[in-house]
Scaffold this motif. Structure first.
Motif, PDB file in Angstrom:
ATOM      1  N   GLY A 198       0.703  -1.137  -0.158  1.00  7.75           N
ATOM      2  CA  GLY A 198      -0.106   0.058  -0.101  1.00  7.75           C
ATOM      3  C   GLY A 198       0.866   1.352   0.018  1.00  7.75           C
ATOM      4  N   PHE A 199       1.807   1.399   0.896  1.00  6.50           N
ATOM      5  CA  PHE A 199       2.798   2.322   0.840  1.00  6.50           C
ATOM      6  C   PHE A 199       3.263   2.760  -0.536  1.00  6.50           C
ATOM      7  N   ARG A 200       3.638   1.732  -1.085  1.00  6.81           N
ATOM      8  CA  ARG A 200       4.114   1.786  -2.721  1.00  6.81           C
ATOM      9  C   ARG A 200       3.384   2.798  -3.679  1.00  6.81           C
ATOM     10  N   ASP A 201       2.148   2.191  -3.573  1.00  8.68           N
ATOM     11  CA  ASP A 201       1.138   2.749  -4.240  1.00  8.68           C
ATOM     12  C   ASP A 201       0.843   4.078  -3.967  1.00  8.68           C
ATOM     13  N   VAL A 202       0.568   4.537  -2.659  1.00 13.14           N
ATOM     14  CA  VAL A 202       0.104   5.612  -2.012  1.00 13.14           C
ATOM     15  C   VAL A 202       1.409   6.574  -2.429  1.00 13.14           C
ATOM     16  N   PHE A 203       2.415   6.513  -1.930  1.00 11.48           N
ATOM     17  CA  PHE A 203       3.533   7.328  -2.183  1.00 11.48           C
ATOM     18  C   PHE A 203       4.084   7.523  -3.834  1.00 11.48           C
ATOM     19  N   ALA A 204       3.561   6.618  -4.686  1.00 10.42           N
ATOM     20  CA  ALA A 204       3.899   6.700  -6.271  1.00 10.42           C
ATOM     21  C   ALA A 204       2.764   7.874  -6.496  1.00 10.42           C
ATOM     22  N   ARG A 205       1.351   8.044  -5.852  1.00 11.84           N
ATOM     23  CA  ARG A 205       0.412   9.026  -6.312  1.00 11.84           C
ATOM     24  C   ARG A 205       0.818  10.277  -5.523  1.00 11.84           C
ATOM     25  N   PHE A 206       1.327  10.328  -4.101  1.00 13.41           N
ATOM     26  CA  PHE A 206       1.242  11.429  -3.575  1.00 13.41           C
ATOM     27  C   PHE A 206       2.793  11.512  -2.924  1.00 13.41           C
ATOM     28  N   PRO A 207       3.797  11.727  -3.676  1.00 15.58           N
ATOM     29  CA  PRO A 207       5.314  11.758  -3.435  1.00 15.58           C
ATOM     30  C   PRO A 207       5.263  12.767  -2.212  1.00 15.58           C
ATOM     31  N   ARG A 208       4.542  13.726  -2.084  1.00 17.40           N
ATOM     32  CA  ARG A 208       4.681  14.600  -0.895  1.00 17.40           C
ATOM     33  C   ARG A 208       4.516  13.964   0.263  1.00 17.40           C
ATOM     34  N   LEU A 209       3.603  12.914   0.598  1.00 12.70           N
ATOM     35  CA  LEU A 209       3.781  12.197   1.837  1.00 12.70           C
ATOM     36  C   LEU A 209       4.844  11.385   1.876  1.00 12.70           C
ATOM     37  N   GLU A 210       5.472  11.055   1.023  1.00 13.88           N
ATOM     38  CA  GLU A 210       6.633  10.241   1.321  1.00 13.88           C
ATOM     39  C   GLU A 210       7.722  11.142   2.062  1.00 13.88           C
ATOM     40  N   GLU A 211       7.461  12.274   1.474  1.00 14.58           N
ATOM     41  CA  GLU A 211       8.683  13.235   2.256  1.00 14.58           C
ATOM     42  C   GLU A 211       8.336  13.453   3.589  1.00 14.58           C
ATOM     43  N   ARG A 212       7.141  13.564   4.102  1.00 12.52           N
ATOM     44  CA  ARG A 212       6.682  13.943   5.391  1.00 12.52           C
ATOM     45  C   ARG A 212       6.402  12.661   6.024  1.00 12.52           C
ATOM     46  N   ARG A 213       6.778  11.423   5.680  1.00  6.33           N
ATOM     47  CA  ARG A 213       6.097  10.338   6.417  1.00  6.33           C
ATOM     48  C   ARG A 213       6.419  10.183   7.981  1.00  6.33           C
ATOM     49  N   ARG A 214       7.485  10.884   8.487  1.00  4.08           N
ATOM     50  CA  ARG A 214       7.770  10.756   9.941  1.00  4.08           C
ATOM     51  C   ARG A 214       7.186  11.894  10.541  1.00  4.08           C
ATOM     52  N   GLN A 215       6.553  12.865   9.867  1.00  6.60           N
ATOM     53  CA  GLN A 215       6.060  14.183  10.682  1.00  6.60           C
ATOM     54  C   GLN A 215       4.515  13.516  11.128  1.00  6.60           C
ATOM     55  N   GLU A 216       4.176  14.407  12.184  1.00  4.15           N
ATOM     56  CA  GLU A 216       2.828  14.126  12.747  1.00  4.15           C
ATOM     57  C   GLU A 216       1.825  14.862  11.891  1.00  4.15           C
ATOM     58  N   ALA A 217       0.745  13.871  11.641  1.00  4.75           N
ATOM     59  CA  ALA A 217      -0.296  14.563  10.797  1.00  4.75           C
ATOM     60  C   ALA A 217      -0.882  15.596  11.094  1.00  4.75           C
ATOM     61  N   GLY A 218      -0.913  16.104  12.311  1.00  6.92           N
ATOM     62  CA  GLY A 218      -1.303  17.471  12.722  1.00  6.92           C
ATOM     63  C   GLY A 218      -0.668  18.614  12.211  1.00  6.92           C
ATOM     64  N   THR A 219       0.628  18.566  11.863  1.00  8.44           N
ATOM     65  CA  THR A 219       1.387  19.475  11.413  1.00  8.44           C
ATOM     66  C   THR A 219       1.456  19.703   9.764  1.00  8.44           C
ATOM     67  N   LEU A 220       0.583  19.098   9.148  1.00  8.92           N
ATOM     68  CA  LEU A 220       0.399  19.284   7.888  1.00  8.92           C
ATOM     69  C   LEU A 220      -0.505  20.270   7.250  1.00  8.92           C
ATOM     70  N   SER A 221       0.059  20.789   6.057  1.00  2.80           N
ATOM     71  CA  SER A 221      -0.771  21.790   5.474  1.00  2.80           C
ATOM     72  C   SER A 221      -2.149  21.182   5.218  1.00  2.80           C
ATOM     73  N   GLY A 222      -3.107  22.198   4.675  1.00  3.25           N
ATOM     74  CA  GLY A 222      -4.484  21.712   4.360  1.00  3.25           C
ATOM     75  C   GLY A 222      -4.372  20.699   3.166  1.00  3.25           C
ATOM     76  N   GLY A 223      -3.768  21.141   2.210  1.00  2.76           N
ATOM     77  CA  GLY A 223      -3.551  20.210   0.933  1.00  2.76           C
ATOM     78  C   GLY A 223      -2.829  19.000   1.497  1.00  2.76           C
ATOM     79  N   GLU A 224      -1.761  18.951   2.033  1.00  5.79           N
ATOM     80  CA  GLU A 224      -1.349  17.718   2.456  1.00  5.79           C
ATOM     81  C   GLU A 224      -2.379  16.805   3.344  1.00  5.79           C
ATOM     82  N   ARG A 225      -2.843  17.384   4.126  1.00  4.67           N
ATOM     83  CA  ARG A 225      -3.873  16.697   4.916  1.00  4.67           C
ATOM     84  C   ARG A 225      -4.835  15.944   4.067  1.00  4.67           C
ATOM     85  N   GLN A 226      -5.440  16.589   3.166  1.00  2.91           N
ATOM     86  CA  GLN A 226      -6.404  16.137   2.286  1.00  2.91           C
ATOM     87  C   GLN A 226      -5.845  14.952   1.395  1.00  2.91           C
TER      88      GLN A 226
END
Lengths: 348, 242
Positions: free
Chosen positions: B115-143
């Motif tokens: 699943g990670f492989r598939d999701v990170f391919a679609r949303f590369p931004r999430l891979e960059e932020r993978r260790r970050q807490e979800a609450g610290t993301l921007s609005g677009g990243e949260r979506q």
């Protein structure tokens, strides 16, 4: 005070601290998953010790009857509450878990207790009798309030505590008990004589702490439990059965409580209401750690244990006062550090 | 194309005595994008929550030929239904990675790496932020995280509630681009939007909702050209700037 006395007090403090640590981490666990400050955690400890004592005497422990009463009450209340929404599967689970299991355990205990099957059987039977009580209590008192505020849950928790203390008196009587240690014997360590049982307490505490860490940080189920605490709707939307996470947390609480009770029974005399003070000291430790961190709670519990044993020596009349008043500076510091935002905690 | 993946017949939802959704019927063809547009408060979110099982409803909801009845949310997730709610409902104090991991809850940890492989391919931004807490993301990243978490459950029908809400136009474009991609990969999609223009552009079929009931439906292109729809939802209002 000389060095030997200091060492003795330290030994005492560390052992008590280990028990408080078990209580403290359980409170953190239950709070994290269900937002319930589980005041009655101490009852599990007292009841476990009393159960072991009854089994050692070859009599049927009150917990066996109590479990059946809790099972019937929970099933009855759920039938009233859910009415026609009950599915066949739910009814089957209720029949099995709430009625057949307690009844079966009761029959087993009536049959086996007079045979006095020994330490291992007593410990196993105590665990079997106490662990189902956790989920039953959750369903009885807390599940219907799952979306209520922390304050409402705390009030319910205090209510449950008083009810359980009363039931404890009915089912166990007012007499105190002391159980045979699981590990007997002592060994010398310098000027000290150390009980093997004390070492057992420490080892078990450390194992429980490591186990909890691994469970919450490494397993899907542990993470699902944390996630349910953070965002209940979010957890439902990814398919986590949120009603069962509360039950799992309470089963863990009962299990850790039972283990603590089995351990502590031989170290001190336990009465039907001894659980409260033990629970409260674990709570002090959990509060010092902000009801948040397991390792900090364990450290704080050690501090509480040491403080208690040294103040028992220097000012024994004030020992509880000293232990409970260390919570004041912590609370003041926490409220200063967190500033005026703490209203938001309600929603978390 | 095969039969509908989801069909809703005569669905009603009430809050106490107020009927928020009245006798709504809807069909989603397998692999298609269907949108429900309508003003704030028309009952679009209520409709989605009812389909997901978060709210109790009357009427029939059929997924893949099977009646959902009164099944629980987690049972619906297990049959391949997934909702990305308007408020995203992320696990804010947990890491991006853990949020995604829990999306695969129904498969257990064995499915996570895939699943990670598939999701990170679609949303590369999430891979960059993978260790970050979800609450610290921007609005677009949260979506993106909310959609990524949903994709981890490998849904057959993905429901998106106001995916463009509160996002900058560029991000909205990106999100809808991903929605089209997902549909091409075989995921059926139901998207509820106030941003009717963006929704009608990607959808195959559209429904217009007013005061808890559907007033119109048809191919998205036809609705986008309809005079009434243009006036009410695409017209001179704020929508024009999108």
């Amino acid at each position: 005070m000389n060095g030997t006395i200091a060492l003795f007090l330290a030994q005492d403090g560390i052992i008590n601290g280990a028990i408080y640590a078990l209580v403290g981490v359980t409170l953190v666990l239950v709070f994290a998953v269900t937002r319930v400050i589980f005041v009655p955690q101490g009852e599990f400890i007292a009841w476990a010790a009393l159960t072991v004592a009854a089994l050692e005497a070859g009599t049927v422990p009150g917990t066996a009857w109590l479990l059946l009463v809790l099972g019937i009450a929970t099933a009855a209340l759920e039938v009233v509450r859910e009415g026609r929404r009950l599915t066949i599967r739910r009814v089957a689970t209720m029949l099995g878990f709430d009625l057949a299991l307690p009844a079966g355990l009761l029959l087993a205990v009536i049959w086996l207790a007079p045979l006095k099957l020994g330490l291992a059987f007593n410990a196993a039977m105590t665990l079997a009798l106490l662990i189902p009580m956790g989920p039953l209590l959750y369903r009885l008192a807390f599940q219907p309030l799952a979306d209520a505020s922390v304050l409402v849950l705390l009030i319910a928790s205090i209510g449950v505590h008083f009810a359980l203390v009363g039931l404890g008196l009915v089912f166990f009587g007012a007499e105190g008990v002391r159980t045979t240690p699981l590990l007997s014997g002592t060994f010398p360590a310098g000027p000290l004589v150390v009980k093997w049982q004390s070492i057992g307490v420490l080892v078990v505490t450390v194992l429980v702490l490591i186990g909890l860490y691994a469970f919450f940080e490494r397993t899907m189920m542990g993470k699902a439990l944390r996630a349910t605490a953070v965002n209940r709707l979010g957890a439902r939307l990814v398919g986590i059965p949120v009603a069962s996470t509360g039950r799992i947390a309470f089963a863990l609480a009962a299990a850790i409580g039972a283990v603590s009770g089995i351990l502590i029974g031989s170290l001190t005399t336990i009465y039907y209401d001894s659980g409260f003070l033990i629970g409260l000291k674990g709570f002090v430790a959990a509060i010092i750690a902000g009801l948040h961190s397991y390792p900090l709670t364990a450290l704080a519990a050690l501090l509480v244990g040491l403080l208690e044993s040294y103040s028992a020596f220097f000012a024994s009349a004030f020992k509880e006062v000293i232990v409970f008043s260390i919570i004041l500076p912590v609370l003041i510091w926490r409220s200063l550090a967190s500033g005026p935002h703490h209203d938001e905690d309600e929603e978390a | 194309m095969s039969g509908p993946i989801l069909s809703v017949a005569n669905l009603s939802v009430s809050y106490g005595r107020v009927e928020a959704v009245r006798n709504v019927s809807l069909e989603i063809a397998e692999g298609s994008i269907v949108t429900v547009i309508g003003a704030n408060g028309a009952g679009k979110t209520t409709l989605m929550n009812a389909i997901m099982g978060v709210l109790p409803s009357t009427g029939d909801i059929t997924l893949d030929g099977k009646l959902l009845g009164r099944s629980l949310v987690e049972e619906r997730v297990n049959t391949g239904l997934c909702l990305v709610p308007e408020k995203r409902e992320l696990f804010s104090t947990m890491s991006v990675e853990d949020n995604l991991r829990l999306g695969a809850y129904r498969f257990g940890s064995g499915a996570v790496a895939d699943g990670f492989r598939d999701v990170f391919a679609r949303f590369p931004r999430l891979e960059e932020r993978r260790r970050q807490e979800a609450g610290t993301l921007s609005g677009g990243e949260r979506q993106m995280l909310a959609m990524g978490r949903a994709l981890m459950s490998k849904p057959r029908l993905l429901m998106l509630d106001e995916p463009s809400l509160g996002l900058a136009p560029l991000i909205v474009k990106e999100i809808f681009h991903i929605v089209t991609d997902l549909s091409k990969a075989g995921v059926s999609i139901l998207v509820v939007e106030q941003n009717a223009r963006a929704a009608l552009q990607v959808a195959d079929h559209a429904y217009v909702m007013e005061l808890g009931a559907f007033t119109m439906n048809g191919p998205a292109a036809a609705l986008a050209a309809d005079k009434g729809v243009i006036e009410s939802y695409l017209g001179l209002g704020g929508g024009k700037h999108n």
